[in-house]
Design a protein around this motif. Structure first.
Motif, PDB file in Angstrom:
ATOM      1  N   SER A   1       0.850  -1.199   0.000  1.00 63.10           N
ATOM      2  CA  SER A   1       0.000   0.000   0.000  1.00 63.10           C
ATOM      3  C   SER A   1       0.878   1.238   0.000  1.00 63.10           C
ATOM      4  N   GLN A   2       0.660   2.070  -0.995  1.00 59.71           N
ATOM      5  CA  GLN A   2       1.504   3.251  -1.113  1.00 59.71           C
ATOM      6  C   GLN A   2       1.299   4.204   0.061  1.00 59.71           C
ATOM      7  N   THR A   3       0.065   4.373   0.476  1.00 60.49           N
ATOM      8  CA  THR A   3      -0.241   5.288   1.583  1.00 60.49           C
ATOM      9  C   THR A   3      -1.132   4.594   2.607  1.00 60.49           C
ATOM     10  N   ILE A   4      -1.326   5.272   3.726  1.00 60.31           N
ATOM     11  CA  ILE A   4      -2.193   4.740   4.770  1.00 60.31           C
ATOM     12  C   ILE A   4      -3.631   4.613   4.256  1.00 60.31           C
ATOM     13  N   GLU A   5      -4.035   5.499   3.365  1.00 62.59           N
ATOM     14  CA  GLU A   5      -5.380   5.423   2.766  1.00 62.59           C
ATOM     15  C   GLU A   5      -5.512   4.148   1.938  1.00 62.59           C
ATOM     16  N   ASP A   6      -4.481   3.828   1.164  1.00 61.27           N
ATOM     17  CA  ASP A   6      -4.493   2.599   0.367  1.00 61.27           C
ATOM     18  C   ASP A   6      -4.549   1.370   1.274  1.00 61.27           C
ATOM     19  N   PHE A   7      -3.819   1.438   2.384  1.00 62.11           N
ATOM     20  CA  PHE A   7      -3.823   0.348   3.355  1.00 62.11           C
ATOM     21  C   PHE A   7      -5.223   0.148   3.928  1.00 62.11           C
ATOM     22  N   GLY A   8      -5.850   1.253   4.317  1.00 61.39           N
ATOM     23  CA  GLY A   8      -7.209   1.173   4.853  1.00 61.39           C
ATOM     24  C   GLY A   8      -8.184   0.583   3.847  1.00 61.39           C
ATOM     25  N   ALA A   9      -8.044   0.976   2.585  1.00 56.52           N
ATOM     26  CA  ALA A   9      -8.923   0.446   1.537  1.00 56.52           C
ATOM     27  C   ALA A   9      -8.666  -1.043   1.305  1.00 56.52           C
ATOM     28  N   ALA A  10      -7.395  -1.438   1.301  1.00 59.80           N
ATOM     29  CA  ALA A  10      -7.046  -2.841   1.043  1.00 59.80           C
ATOM     30  C   ALA A  10      -7.616  -3.766   2.111  1.00 59.80           C
ATOM     31  N   LEU A  11      -7.674  -3.283   3.356  1.00 68.94           N
ATOM     32  CA  LEU A  11      -8.153  -4.119   4.459  1.00 68.94           C
ATOM     33  C   LEU A  11      -9.560  -3.750   4.921  1.00 68.94           C
ATOM     34  N   HIS A  12     -10.195  -2.823   4.226  1.00 64.93           N
ATOM     35  CA  HIS A  12     -11.566  -2.411   4.555  1.00 64.93           C
ATOM     36  C   HIS A  12     -11.672  -1.934   5.999  1.00 64.93           C
ATOM     37  N   LEU A  13     -10.697  -1.104   6.408  1.00 66.82           N
ATOM     38  CA  LEU A  13     -10.734  -0.558   7.767  1.00 66.82           C
ATOM     39  C   LEU A  13     -11.836   0.489   7.876  1.00 66.82           C
ATOM     40  N   MET A  14     -12.435   0.567   9.064  1.00 68.46           N
ATOM     41  CA  MET A  14     -13.417   1.625   9.317  1.00 68.46           C
ATOM     42  C   MET A  14     -12.653   2.951   9.398  1.00 68.46           C
ATOM     43  N   ARG A  15     -13.320   4.035   9.054  1.00 70.54           N
ATOM     44  CA  ARG A  15     -12.689   5.357   9.056  1.00 70.54           C
ATOM     45  C   ARG A  15     -12.105   5.664  10.430  1.00 70.54           C
ATOM     46  N   SER A  16     -12.814   5.343  11.503  1.00 69.39           N
ATOM     47  CA  SER A  16     -12.320   5.643  12.855  1.00 69.39           C
ATOM     48  C   SER A  16     -11.032   4.867  13.148  1.00 69.39           C
ATOM     49  N   ASP A  17     -10.951   3.606  12.707  1.00 69.17           N
ATOM     50  CA  ASP A  17      -9.730   2.815  12.907  1.00 69.17           C
ATOM     51  C   ASP A  17      -8.577   3.368  12.079  1.00 69.17           C
ATOM     52  N   LEU A  18      -8.900   3.824  10.879  1.00 64.56           N
ATOM     53  CA  LEU A  18      -7.864   4.402  10.021  1.00 64.56           C
ATOM     54  C   LEU A  18      -7.327   5.704  10.619  1.00 64.56           C
ATOM     55  N   GLU A  19      -8.207   6.523  11.164  1.00 63.38           N
ATOM     56  CA  GLU A  19      -7.767   7.779  11.791  1.00 63.38           C
ATOM     57  C   GLU A  19      -6.951   7.504  13.052  1.00 63.38           C
ATOM     58  N   HIS A  20      -7.327   6.478  13.801  1.00 63.40           N
ATOM     59  CA  HIS A  20      -6.538   6.095  14.980  1.00 63.40           C
ATOM     60  C   HIS A  20      -5.135   5.666  14.539  1.00 63.40           C
ATOM     61  N   LEU A  21      -5.070   4.829  13.497  1.00 60.88           N
ATOM     62  CA  LEU A  21      -3.769   4.364  12.986  1.00 60.88           C
ATOM     63  C   LEU A  21      -2.938   5.551  12.499  1.00 60.88           C
ATOM     64  N   ARG A  22      -3.593   6.494  11.833  1.00 62.78           N
ATOM     65  CA  ARG A  22      -2.883   7.691  11.365  1.00 62.78           C
ATOM     66  C   ARG A  22      -2.301   8.462  12.549  1.00 62.78           C
ATOM     67  N   SER A  23      -3.061   8.579  13.644  1.00 61.17           N
ATOM     68  CA  SER A  23      -2.562   9.314  14.816  1.00 61.17           C
ATOM     69  C   SER A  23      -1.363   8.597  15.440  1.00 61.17           C
ATOM     70  N   VAL A  24      -1.364   7.265  15.404  1.00 62.16           N
ATOM     71  CA  VAL A  24      -0.224   6.499  15.915  1.00 62.16           C
ATOM     72  C   VAL A  24       1.013   6.785  15.056  1.00 62.16           C
ATOM     73  N   PHE A  25       0.843   6.742  13.745  1.00 58.22           N
ATOM     74  CA  PHE A  25       1.976   7.015  12.851  1.00 58.22           C
ATOM     75  C   PHE A  25       2.474   8.443  12.984  1.00 58.22           C
ATOM     76  N   MET A  26       1.559   9.389  13.131  1.00 61.00           N
ATOM     77  CA  MET A  26       1.972  10.788  13.279  1.00 61.00           C
ATOM     78  C   MET A  26       2.724  10.995  14.588  1.00 61.00           C
ATOM     79  N   ALA A  27       2.296  10.280  15.638  1.00 58.13           N
ATOM     80  CA  ALA A  27       3.010  10.367  16.911  1.00 58.13           C
ATOM     81  C   ALA A  27       4.439   9.866  16.749  1.00 58.13           C
ATOM     82  N   VAL A  28       4.594   8.776  16.019  1.00 59.89           N
ATOM     83  CA  VAL A  28       5.945   8.242  15.772  1.00 59.89           C
ATOM     84  C   VAL A  28       6.756   9.236  14.954  1.00 59.89           C
ATOM     85  N   GLU A  29       6.134   9.781  13.919  1.00 60.00           N
ATOM     86  CA  GLU A  29       6.839  10.745  13.058  1.00 60.00           C
ATOM     87  C   GLU A  29       7.282  11.968  13.850  1.00 60.00           C
TER      88      GLU A  29
END
Length: 198
Positions: free
Chosen positions: A136-164
């Motif tokens: 998956s090129q981006t986190i959005e592509d990852f969410g689409a590939a695994l059919h993540l709910m928007r809330s789970d995708l936003e949580h994952l994004r916040s985890v990655f941003m915290a690391v960044e």
């Protein structure tokens, strides 16, 4: 006396044949050999990448260089080029599996949300998640590939941003222990550094 069609030279007899018989027509032979598929042939070490479509072998330097070298253009496929920058699928799967083995089958809910329970079974399992992280090129592509709910995708994004941003407190707040912080941070940084958040 030498037998008919034999030639005596010194102490040896040679079969004497007309010149036309001495020439062997190899084109007839080649037509009867089974065709060897390039797909079954091993690539040379200096051209280790085998194009899946035509079986041609190319050098690694020609992967993702902007010019297709495989007849079907596979060497320029976006998923392949993304995966080439990411940790290998096997390494990612092994890391995810080790977290599950150490902390239980629902541990990765902390990162990927509620669908990540039961050792990632609702997402297709560890291997599918590892492939999606790799391709998956981006986190959005990852969410689409695994059919993540928007809330789970936003949580994952916040985890990655915290690391960044170097915010290890956020990782601690979701239950990642001090002893795991280094490994989790290192793993997530590899994805961030290859454009996962772009």
């Amino acid at each position: 006396m030498a037998p008919t069609n034999w030639l005596w030279l010194g102490n040896v007899f040679f079969l004497s044949l007309p010149l036309a018989v001495w020439g062997i027509d190899l084109s007839r032979l080649y037509g009867h050999l089974p065709a060897v598929s390039k797909r079954n042939e091993a690539c040379h070490p200096y051209e280790p990448f085998k194009c899946p479509g035509d079986g041609n072998c190319i050098s690694i330097q020609y992967l993702c260089d902007g010019a297709p070298d495989c007849s079907d253009g596979y060497d320029e496929d976006m998923r392949l080029c993304t995966a080439a920058k990411r940790p290998p699928v096997e390494e990612t799967a092994s890391f995810l599996q080790s977290l599950l083995a150490s902390h239980g089958p629902n541990y990765l809910e902390k990162l990927f949300g509620s669908k990540a329970r039961d050792a990632l079974a609702p997402l297709g399992g560890v291997e599918k998640v590892a492939i999606a992280l790799s391709e998956s090129q981006t986190i959005e592509d990852f969410g689409a590939a695994l059919h993540l709910m928007r809330s789970d995708l936003e949580h994952l994004r916040s985890v990655f941003m915290a690391v960044e941003n170097g915010d290890l407190g956020m990782l601690k707040s979701i239950g990642i222990k001090d002893s795991e912080l280094g490994d989790v941070k290192f793993f997530l940084e590899k994805l961030v550094n290859t454009g996962f958040l772009d």
